[in-house]
Design a protein around this motif. Structure first.
Motif, PDB file in Angstrom:
ATOM      1  N   TYR A 281      13.614  -4.182  -1.379  1.00  0.00           N
ATOM      2  CA  TYR A 281      12.610  -4.527  -0.365  1.00  0.00           C
ATOM      3  C   TYR A 281      13.263  -4.928   0.946  1.00  0.00           C
ATOM      4  CZ  TYR A 281       8.282  -6.333   1.623  1.00  0.00           C
ATOM      5  OH  TYR A 281       7.184  -6.538   2.425  1.00  0.00           O
ATOM      6  N   LYS A 282      14.315  -5.725   0.826  1.00  0.00           N
ATOM      7  CA  LYS A 282      15.007  -6.229   2.036  1.00  0.00           C
ATOM      8  C   LYS A 282      15.573  -5.096   2.865  1.00  0.00           C
ATOM      9  CE  LYS A 282      18.509  -8.825   1.111  1.00  0.00           C
ATOM     10  NZ  LYS A 282      19.347  -9.874   0.519  1.00  0.00           N
ATOM     11  N   GLU A 283      16.061  -4.075   2.182  1.00  0.00           N
ATOM     12  CA  GLU A 283      16.666  -2.944   2.898  1.00  0.00           C
ATOM     13  C   GLU A 283      15.640  -1.852   3.173  1.00  0.00           C
ATOM     14  OE1 GLU A 283      20.512  -1.655   1.464  1.00  0.00           O
ATOM     15  OE2 GLU A 283      20.858  -3.607   0.526  1.00  0.00           O
ATOM     16  N   GLU A 284      14.372  -2.184   3.005  1.00  0.00           N
ATOM     17  CA  GLU A 284      13.250  -1.286   3.299  1.00  0.00           C
ATOM     18  C   GLU A 284      13.365   0.039   2.557  1.00  0.00           C
ATOM     19  OE1 GLU A 284      12.630  -1.007   7.509  1.00  0.00           O
ATOM     20  OE2 GLU A 284      12.445  -3.181   7.739  1.00  0.00           O
ATOM     21  N   LEU A 285      13.779  -0.067   1.300  1.00  0.00           N
ATOM     22  CA  LEU A 285      13.853   1.130   0.472  1.00  0.00           C
ATOM     23  C   LEU A 285      12.578   1.281  -0.371  1.00  0.00           C
ATOM     24  CD1 LEU A 285      17.558   0.752  -0.714  1.00  0.00           C
ATOM     25  CD2 LEU A 285      16.667   2.022   1.236  1.00  0.00           C
ATOM     26  N   ILE A 286      11.761   0.246  -0.356  1.00  0.00           N
ATOM     27  CA  ILE A 286      10.475   0.283  -1.055  1.00  0.00           C
ATOM     28  C   ILE A 286       9.408   0.115   0.026  1.00  0.00           C
ATOM     29  CG2 ILE A 286      10.486  -2.211  -1.530  1.00  0.00           C
ATOM     30  CD1 ILE A 286       9.111  -1.659  -4.146  1.00  0.00           C
ATOM     31  N   GLN A 287       8.264   0.785  -0.124  1.00  0.00           N
ATOM     32  CA  GLN A 287       7.191   0.676   0.868  1.00  0.00           C
ATOM     33  C   GLN A 287       6.859  -0.801   1.097  1.00  0.00           C
ATOM     34  OE1 GLN A 287       5.234   3.040   2.636  1.00  0.00           O
ATOM     35  NE2 GLN A 287       6.918   4.420   2.107  1.00  0.00           N
ATOM     36  N   GLN A 288       6.925  -1.203   2.352  1.00  0.00           N
ATOM     37  CA  GLN A 288       6.763  -2.625   2.656  1.00  0.00           C
ATOM     38  C   GLN A 288       5.357  -3.144   2.361  1.00  0.00           C
ATOM     39  OE1 GLN A 288       9.796  -4.520   4.222  1.00  0.00           O
ATOM     40  NE2 GLN A 288      10.244  -2.900   2.764  1.00  0.00           N
ATOM     41  N   GLU A 289       4.355  -2.251   2.368  1.00  0.00           N
ATOM     42  CA  GLU A 289       2.990  -2.688   2.056  1.00  0.00           C
ATOM     43  C   GLU A 289       2.621  -2.390   0.622  1.00  0.00           C
ATOM     44  OE1 GLU A 289       3.214  -0.316   4.782  1.00  0.00           O
ATOM     45  OE2 GLU A 289       3.743  -1.979   6.094  1.00  0.00           O
ATOM     46  N   TYR A 290       3.596  -2.359  -0.276  1.00  0.00           N
ATOM     47  CA  TYR A 290       3.320  -1.911  -1.639  1.00  0.00           C
ATOM     48  C   TYR A 290       2.278  -2.775  -2.337  1.00  0.00           C
ATOM     49  CZ  TYR A 290       5.956  -5.633  -3.992  1.00  0.00           C
ATOM     50  OH  TYR A 290       6.384  -6.841  -4.470  1.00  0.00           O
ATOM     51  N   MET A 291       2.190  -4.037  -1.935  1.00  0.00           N
ATOM     52  CA  MET A 291       1.231  -4.920  -2.620  1.00  0.00           C
ATOM     53  C   MET A 291      -0.203  -4.642  -2.212  1.00  0.00           C
ATOM     54  SD  MET A 291       2.902  -8.675  -2.892  1.00  0.00           S
ATOM     55  CE  MET A 291       3.701  -8.682  -1.308  1.00  0.00           C
ATOM     56  N   THR A 292      -0.403  -4.090  -1.009  1.00  0.00           N
ATOM     57  CA  THR A 292      -1.772  -3.914  -0.529  1.00  0.00           C
ATOM     58  C   THR A 292      -2.189  -2.458  -0.368  1.00  0.00           C
ATOM     59  OG1 THR A 292      -0.897  -4.158   1.707  1.00  0.00           O
ATOM     60  CG2 THR A 292      -1.876  -6.118   0.695  1.00  0.00           C
ATOM     61  N   ASN A 293      -1.235  -1.528  -0.427  1.00  0.00           N
ATOM     62  CA  ASN A 293      -1.600  -0.114  -0.322  1.00  0.00           C
ATOM     63  C   ASN A 293      -2.551   0.258  -1.434  1.00  0.00           C
ATOM     64  OD1 ASN A 293      -0.177   0.603   1.927  1.00  0.00           O
ATOM     65  ND2 ASN A 293       1.569   1.452   0.832  1.00  0.00           N
ATOM     66  N   ASP A 294      -3.670   0.884  -1.088  1.00  0.00           N
ATOM     67  CA  ASP A 294      -4.522   1.306  -2.190  1.00  0.00           C
ATOM     68  C   ASP A 294      -4.091   2.684  -2.673  1.00  0.00           C
ATOM     69  OD1 ASP A 294      -7.694   2.424  -0.681  1.00  0.00           O
ATOM     70  OD2 ASP A 294      -5.711   3.324  -0.704  1.00  0.00           O
ATOM     71  N   ILE A 295      -4.710   3.142  -3.745  1.00  0.00           N
ATOM     72  CA  ILE A 295      -4.237   4.343  -4.417  1.00  0.00           C
ATOM     73  C   ILE A 295      -4.287   5.566  -3.506  1.00  0.00           C
ATOM     74  CG2 ILE A 295      -6.511   4.794  -5.474  1.00  0.00           C
ATOM     75  CD1 ILE A 295      -3.071   5.570  -7.028  1.00  0.00           C
TER      76      ILE A 295
END
Lengths: 544, 297
Positions: A281-295
Motif C-alpha cells: 500500500y505504501k508503495e502504491e502497488l495496491i489500489q489506494q481506494e481498495y476499501m471503498t471501490n465498489d465492484i
C-alpha cells in the motif's frame, strides 16, 4: 383550463402505459415456457406415468396432489420452477413459493406461520436458535430419517454433514448442501495472463516475486496492479497471502494441531501478513481506494488493464474484454515466503448449510420430507426422469447439463436467456440445494470465464488445499445460550476492532511496529480469553 | 444622490442572491442530470466515475430491461394506486380533523388535541404496530399500506392553523342561514382552502410515492408491493454478493451485480418521473400554501 387538460392527459397516459406496457415475460425468461415444454416432451408425461406405475410403492407420495408453500428470503419472485415442477409431477407434492425480503424476515416469522418450509440456506443463527432450539417451531429431521433413505446414505458417506446440521439440543433443523465441483474453493487469486506477458513479468511464486511483479507493473503500466477489491480474509486473496507467512491457514480461530483453539489475529504470522500488505500500500502497488471501490469500479479497472491481480471482479471478465477475443485469465498458485515454504492453503469444505427448515406444524411433513429426500439421490429416482440430487443445482441431466467422457461437462443455455446462470436461478432452480457431487473433477467444455477459472483452480489451488480435518468448523460449531451471550457481548466488538485495525495497519494510519503491542493488548482487554474458552468448549463438543 | 446609493446597495444584494441561487440550482440540478446521463451510459463507465455530465457509451438497455420486468411495472402500478388512494384517505381523515380542532366550543376538542400532540412525540414502536396490524388481519394486504399512517398529526395542525385564519364571519353567516357544520365545511370552507388542499396533496402524495419501509415490513406478496421496494432491492443487490455467493455461487453473484448495475439508474429515473411531471402543476398552490402552517397553535 388548458393546464388541467394537459395534466389529465399526462396522468391518463401514465396509467395506460403502466397497464399496457408491462411485458409479462421477463427479459431472461421469454422462452421459459417453451423450455419447460421441451423438458416435458423430452421426458414425456406418459413415460413418467408408466414408470411411476412400475415404482408405485414409492411414487407418487400422496393419493391426492397436495400443495406446500416454501419461503425464500431474497428479492426475486419464484413461479413455475422447472426442477420443482418435475418433483411435483413425480411425487404429487406441488410447490408454491413466497419471497420475503431479508429485512422483513423477522416480522414475517413473528406473524402466523402459513408456510410449510423455508428454502433459504442463509437463515441467521439467531433465528434458528429462537424459533428452533428455544421455540420448537422447526421440525426435527431426526424424526423423519426413516423416510429419507437417500439422506441417510449421504450422511453415512459424509458424517460431518449430520454433525454440521445438528444444533446444540441434538436436533437437526436444516439439511446439508454438499457440493464438489471445479469452483468449490474460497482461495481465488485471479490474474490476467495477457498483461503479465505483455510486460514480460513471470507468474510470482513467492511473496517477494509478487512484490516485484507489482513494482514492475507500476513502472511499466503506471498503475497499481493489485485491485484488493475484496481483501476479505476468508475468501480470495486474504487466505492465500496470509498462509504464505507461516504454517497457519486460517487467520481467525484454528486448531493448533493439539486440539486447542487459538486466535490468530494476534499471531506473528498475521503481523507479517499485515506488514507485507502495508508495504504494498505504501508503495502504491495496491489500489489506494481498495476499501471503498465498489465492484463496478473494480470491474472497470480490470477491463481497462489498470489492474492485473483480482478478486471477484474477475467473474465479470468475458472474452470480448480482451484484445484478441480470448480469455486470458488464470489463478495463481499459493505463494511461499522466507518465513514458510509451505504452499498449503485453506480448503473449502464440501458440506455447508442447505436450508429447508420445516414448519413443525405443517400438515404435510411426511410427504414433504420424502420429496426433499430426492435432493440426495445419486441416481434418477424414476427411470427416465433425469431427476436426482444434481438436478437441484444443475437441472436435468442430458437436458440442462451433459457429462462428457473426457472429463468435461456442458451447461445447456436455452434460447431467450443471456447465460446459463440467468436460466438457472429463478427458472430452473430456486437456489443450490441437496447433493451436487457428480461433477467433481469435471471442467466445463465451454471456453470462457468459467472454464479459465476452473482450470486455474484444478491446476493451482486444489493440489495445495489443506486436509479437511485442518479446517476449523467455525460456522458449524454450536454454542449454548450463555456461550452465545459471550460471543455477542465480547467477540462482536473484537471483530470490529480487528477489522478497523487491519485497515489502519495496511494503510499506514497506525504504524505496525509501534502499534502492534497496543493492538494485542486491546484485544486481550476486550475479553478474547473468554471468547477462546467458549470456542474451546464448543469445539470439544464438536469433536466428541 | 440618495436614490443612486440605494440602487447600488440593491444591485450588490441582487448579485449576491443571484449567485447563491445559481449555486443552489447547480447543486440540485447536477445530480439530476448525472442520474439521467448515467441511465443511458455504459454501466461500467457510470460506476467507474467516467460519466461526469454527458453520457458515455450510449445504451438504452437499462430502460429496456426495466420496462420488460413485470415486477417493476407492477410496482409502478401499485405505487400509483397507493399514491392516489392513499392521498385521498389522508385528506379524508386529516382535513376534517383539522377543521374540527378549530371548534373549541365543542367539548373535548382541547383534550383530543393534547392526545394528538402526545402521539407526535411518543409512539408504541414498530413491534406493537406490527402486532396490531397482524391481529387486525391487515398483514400482507393493501390496506395496511393505506391505513397505517393515514392520519398525520403534523398536517392536521397545519390544517387547523389555516382554518383559524379564515374569517369567522363567513361561517356565522352560514349558520344564520341554517347551514350545518358539515354543509358549511363542504360549501364554504373547502372552496376557500384550495392552497391548503394543494399543499396537503403534495405532502401526502410524495410521502406515499417514496415510502417503502412499511411495504417491506408488512407485505411479502410481490403483487402488492410498491415500486420503491423493488428499487431498493436493486440498489442493495450489489452489496449482497457475499450472500449470493453462499446461496448460488460466484457466477450467480456476478450476474446479479451486472443486472443491478445496468438498471439502477434507469429505475431511479422511471420512479422519479411521475412526481417531476406533476409538481409544476401544483407549483402555484405550493407557492401560496407552503407558509400556511408557519404559525401554529
Amino acid at each position: 383550463m388548458r393546464k388541467k387538460l394537459l395534466s389529465a392527459l399526462l396522468a391518463t397516459a401514465m396509467v395506460v402505459s403502466v397497464c399496457a406496457c408491462g411485458n409479462t415475460e421477463p427479459a431472461n425468461g421469454s422462452e421459459s415456457e417453451t423450455k419447460q415444454s421441451e423438458v416435458e416432451s423430452s421426458v414425456s408425461t406418459s413415460q413418467s406415468t408408466e414408470v411411476v406405475e412400475e415404482n408405485d410403492s414409492l411414487y407418487p407420495l400422496v393419493d391426492e396432489p397436495i400443495t406446500v408453500t416454501g419461503v425464500v428470503i431474497g428479492e426475486k419472485e419464484y413461479k413455475d420452477i422447472i426442477v420443482w415442477d418435475k418433483v411435483a409431477e413425480i411425487t404429487g407434492v406441488n410447490f408454491e413459493w413466497i419471497t420475503v425480503d431479508k429485512e422483513a424476515i423477522n416480522t414475517f416469522l413473528s406473524a402466523d406461520w402459513e408456510f410449510d418450509f423455508i428454502h433459504t440456506r442463509t437463515l441467521a443463527d439467531t433465528i434458528v436458535n429462537d424459533y428452533g432450539v428455544l421455540g420448537g417451531r422447526f421440525a426435527d429431521y431426526n424424526d423423519y430419517l426413516e423416510l429419507m433413505p437417500n439422506l441417510q446414505k449421504t450422511i453415512e458417506e459424509y458424517p460431518e454433514a449430520k454433525k454440521a446440521m445438528t444444533e446444540i439440543n441434538g436436533e437437526m433443523y436444516s439439511l446439508p448442501y454438499i457440493e464438489a465441483s471445479a469452483t468449490a474453493t474460497q482461495v481465488r487469486a485471479y490474474y490476467r495472463t495477457d498483461l503479465l506477458e505483455k510486460y514480460d513479468i513471470p507468474v510470482p511464486k513467492t511473496t517477494e516475486e509478487f512484490y516485484e511483479a507489482l513494482k514492475t507493473y507500476k513502472e511499466k503500466n503506471g498503475t497499481a496492479g493489485f485491485s484488493g477489491a475484496s481483501l476479505r480474509e476468508t475468501q480470495y486473496w486474504g487466505p492465500m497471502l496470509y498462509a504464505a507467512f507461516g504454517t497457519s491457514v486460517q487467520p481467525d480461530f484454528e486448531d493448533d494441531g493439539t486440539g486447542t483453539v487459538v486466535y490468530n489475529r494476534t499471531s506473528e504470522q498475521y503481523k507479517l501478513y499485515l506488514e507485507f500488505m502495508n508495504r504494498l500500500y505504501k508503495e502504491e502497488l495496491i489500489q489506494q481506494e481498495y476499501m471503498t471501490n465498489d465492484i463496478n469500479v473494480a470491474i472497470g479497472l480490470a477491463r481497462s488493464g489498470d489492474t492485473v491481480f483480482y478478486a471477484d471482479e474477475a467473474h465479470s471478465l468475458m472474452p470480448e474484454d480482451f484484445a484478441d477475443g480470448e480469455m486470458h485469465l488464470s489463478v495463481m498458485a499459493p505463494l511461499t515466503s522466507e518465513y514458510s515454504d509451505d504452499q498449503e492453503v485453506l480448503r473449502q469444505l464440501i458440506v455447508s448449510k442447505g436450508g429447508m427448515y420445516l414448519n413443525a406444524e405443517s400438515e404435510n411433513l411426511e410427504a414433504l420430507v420424502q420429496a426433499l429426500d430426492i435432493m440426495y439421490a445419486t441416481e434418477e429416482v424414476v427411470e427416465g426422469s433425469g431427476l436426482h440430487g444434481m438436478s437441484f443445482c444443475y437441472g436435468i441431466e442430458g437436458v440442462d447439463y451433459i457429462k462428457n467422457d473426457d472429463g468435461t461437462y456442458e451447461l445447456v443455455t436455452p434460447e431467450g436467456f443471456d447465460s446459463f446462470t440467468a436460466y438457472q436461478y429463478g427458472t430452473l432452480i430456486v437456489n443450490n440445494a441437496g447433493r451436487a457431487t457428480d461433477l467433481e473433477g469435471y471442467i466445463t467444455s465451454t471456453p470462457g470465464n468459467a472454464q479459465a477459472r476452473q482450470i486455474g483452480f484444478r491446476d493451482n489451488i486444489f493440489p495445495y488445499a489443506c486436509d479437511a480435518s485442518k479446517v476449523f468448523p467455525a460456522s458449524f460449531i454450536k454454542f449454548t445460550t450463555d456461550e452465545q451471550d459471550v460471543i455477542t457481548t465480547r467477540y462482536t466488538d473484537i471483530q470490529k476492532h480487528v477489522t478497523e485495525m487491519r485497515d489502519k495497519f495496511i494503510t499506514g494510519i497506525v504504524d505496525i511496529e509501534t502499534g502492534w503491542d497496543e493492538y494485542c493488548k486491546a484485544i486481550e482487554t476486550m475479553g478474547i480469553d473468554e471468547v477462546l474458552e467458549v470456542y474451546q468448549a464448543a469445539y470439544d463438543r464438536w469433536n466428541q | 444622490m440618495e436614490f443612486t446609493r440605494k440602487k447600488k446597495k440593491n444591485s450588490a444584494f441582487d448579485i449576491a442572491v443571484t449567485v447563491i441561487s445559481l449555486v443552489l440550482v447547480a447543486a440540485v440540478l447536477y445530480p439530476l442530470i448525472l442520474v439521467v446521463s448515467s441511465s443511458i451510459s455504459d454501466p461500467v463507465a457510470a460506476a467507474s466515475g467516467e460519466v461526469l455530465l454527458l453520457p458515455k457509451g450510449f445504451t438504452l438497455e437499462g430502460y429496456k430491461r426495466v420496462f420488460q420486468d413485470e415486477h417493476i411495472m407492477m410496482g409502478y402500478a401499485n405505487s400509483l394506486f397507493y399514491t392516489i388512494v392513499g392521498t385521498l384517505i389522508n385528506l379524508l381523515v386529516t382535513i376534517p380533523a383539522g377543521y374540527v380542532m378549530t371548534k373549541t366550543e365543542v367539548p373535548g376538542t382541547k383534550f383530543i388535541m393534547k392526545l394528538f400532540l402526545f402521539t407526535m412525540y411518543f409512539s408504541g414502536g414498530m413491534v406493537p404496530a406490527f402486532l396490531l396490524m397482524n391481529s387486525l388481519g391487515l398483514y400482507n394486504t393493501r390496506w395496511v399500506l393505506l391505513i397505517l399512517g393515514a392520519f398525520s398529526v403534523y398536517n392536521c395542525i397545519i390544517c387547523r392553523s389555516f382554518f383559524l385564519g379564515l374569517p369567522k364571519e363567513l361561517e356565522e353567516a352560514a349558520y344564520i342561514d341554517g347551514s350545518s357544520y358539515i354543509k358549511t365545511f363542504m360549501t364554504i370552507i373547502l372552496p376557500l382552502s384550495k392552497a391548503l388542499l394543494g399543499v396537503m396533496v403534495l405532502y401526502f402524495a410524495v410521502a406515499h410515492w417514496n415510502s417503502y419501509f412499511n411495504a417491506m415490513i408488512y407485505t411479502y406478496d410481490a403483487n402488492i408491493q410498491p415500486l420503491q421496494l423493488f428499487l431498493r432491492r436493486i440498489l442493495i443487490l450489489e452489496k449482497t454478493s457475499a450472500e449470493m455467493m453462499e446461496a448460488g455461487g460466484d457466477e450467480y453473484a456476478a450476474q446479479q451485480q451486472q443486472v443491478a448495475a445496468l438498471i439502477k439508474y434507469a429505475v431511479i429515473v422511471v420512479s422519479s418521473l411521475p412526481l417531476m411531471i406533476i409538481y409544476p402543476f401544483l407549483q402555484k398552490f405550493f407557492e401560496k400554501g407552503v407558509m400556511i402552517g408557519s404559525v401554529k397553535g
